[in-house]
Design a protein around this motif. Structure first.
Motif, PDB file in Angstrom:
ATOM      1  N   ASP A  87      35.483  65.855  46.343  1.00  0.00           N
ATOM      2  CA  ASP A  87      36.167  64.556  46.410  1.00  0.00           C
ATOM      3  C   ASP A  87      37.659  64.680  46.119  1.00  0.00           C
ATOM      4  O   ASP A  87      38.322  63.688  45.845  1.00  0.00           O
ATOM      5  CB  ASP A  87      35.534  63.599  45.389  1.00  0.00           C
ATOM      6  N   LEU A  88      38.172  65.907  46.147  1.00  0.00           N
ATOM      7  CA  LEU A  88      39.596  66.075  45.839  1.00  0.00           C
ATOM      8  C   LEU A  88      40.419  65.946  47.113  1.00  0.00           C
ATOM      9  O   LEU A  88      40.018  66.420  48.170  1.00  0.00           O
ATOM     10  CB  LEU A  88      39.839  67.445  45.196  1.00  0.00           C
ATOM     11  N   ASP A  89      41.562  65.340  46.973  1.00  0.00           N
ATOM     12  CA  ASP A  89      42.458  65.150  48.099  1.00  0.00           C
ATOM     13  C   ASP A  89      43.570  66.208  48.020  1.00  0.00           C
ATOM     14  O   ASP A  89      44.102  66.449  46.938  1.00  0.00           O
ATOM     15  CB  ASP A  89      43.053  63.737  47.996  1.00  0.00           C
ATOM     16  N   PRO A  90      43.917  66.845  49.136  1.00  0.00           N
ATOM     17  CA  PRO A  90      44.966  67.878  49.086  1.00  0.00           C
ATOM     18  C   PRO A  90      46.282  67.356  48.491  1.00  0.00           C
ATOM     19  O   PRO A  90      46.952  68.068  47.741  1.00  0.00           O
ATOM     20  CB  PRO A  90      45.154  68.283  50.545  1.00  0.00           C
ATOM     21  N   GLY A  91      46.632  66.118  48.836  1.00  0.00           N
ATOM     22  CA  GLY A  91      47.871  65.530  48.307  1.00  0.00           C
ATOM     23  C   GLY A  91      47.804  65.330  46.804  1.00  0.00           C
ATOM     24  O   GLY A  91      48.803  65.549  46.091  1.00  0.00           O
ATOM     25  N   TYR A  92      46.630  64.939  46.322  1.00  0.00           N
ATOM     26  CA  TYR A  92      46.429  64.752  44.884  1.00  0.00           C
ATOM     27  C   TYR A  92      46.547  66.094  44.163  1.00  0.00           C
ATOM     28  O   TYR A  92      47.242  66.217  43.152  1.00  0.00           O
ATOM     29  CB  TYR A  92      45.048  64.121  44.643  1.00  0.00           C
TER      30      TYR A  92
END
Ligand code: HEC
Length: 134
Positions: A87-92
């Motif tokens: 559930d991790l976003d690359p931008g995050y």
């Protein structure tokens, strides 16, 4: 007297030890190399992103790392290990790595280049469902 004995005793003991070690080794067949428990994939099969994660992040984000423990406290135990998240976003990821988060220090471009960080983010989002991948 004790001085002379002391000087003699050390080499004698060393010889005895060496002889014992040699004879112990001589009687045995060469020990067969036991295969190490394979918990991690060999380095050759890792993607660059995974290798970077292991060198730059795993010190805190491995199973029992400080980062894993802190994230588990904040988001729940199934969110602790970054490598298992989907559930991790690359931008995050990029924002946290560049800016830091509480006890996580910010990483400069000397610590990890933009290209390397992109590889780490790609690896950490490899299990994301297709819609959430971008
Ligand atoms: C010195 C230890 C340390 C290192 C090295 C480290 N982190 Fe962290 N990281 C932390 C801590 C501690 C937290 C949790 C902060 C909190 O929630 O209190 C964290 C949190 C995060 C989060 C937020 C997770 C979430 O769901 O909110 C991400 C993403 C992250 N780290 C990515 C990385 C990446 C990628 C690297 C390697 C480039 C890295 N970290 C290296 C300590 C570290």
């Amino acid at each position: 007297m004790t001085g002379a004995f002391g000087k003699m005793a050390l080499p004698a003991a060393a010889l005895l030890f060496a002889a014992t070690a040699l004879s112990a080794g001589a009687g045995q067949a060469a020990p067969t190399q036991a295969a190490p428990a394979q918990t991690l994939p060999p380095a050759a099969t890792m993607t660059p992103g995974e290798r970077l994660f292991r060198t730059k992040c795993a010190i805190c984000h491995a199973a029992r790392g400080m980062g894993t423990i802190m994230i588990a406290k904040r988001l729940g135990p199934d969110h602790g290990e970054l490598a298992k998240r989907s559930d991790l976003d690359p931008g995050y990821i990029t924002a946290i790595v560049r800016g830091g988060l509480m006890s996580m220090p910010p990483f400069t471009r000397v610590d990890i280049t933009d290209a390397e960080l992109k590889q780490v983010a790609t690896w950490l989002t490899r299990n994301n469902p297709p819609a959430a991948a971008q």
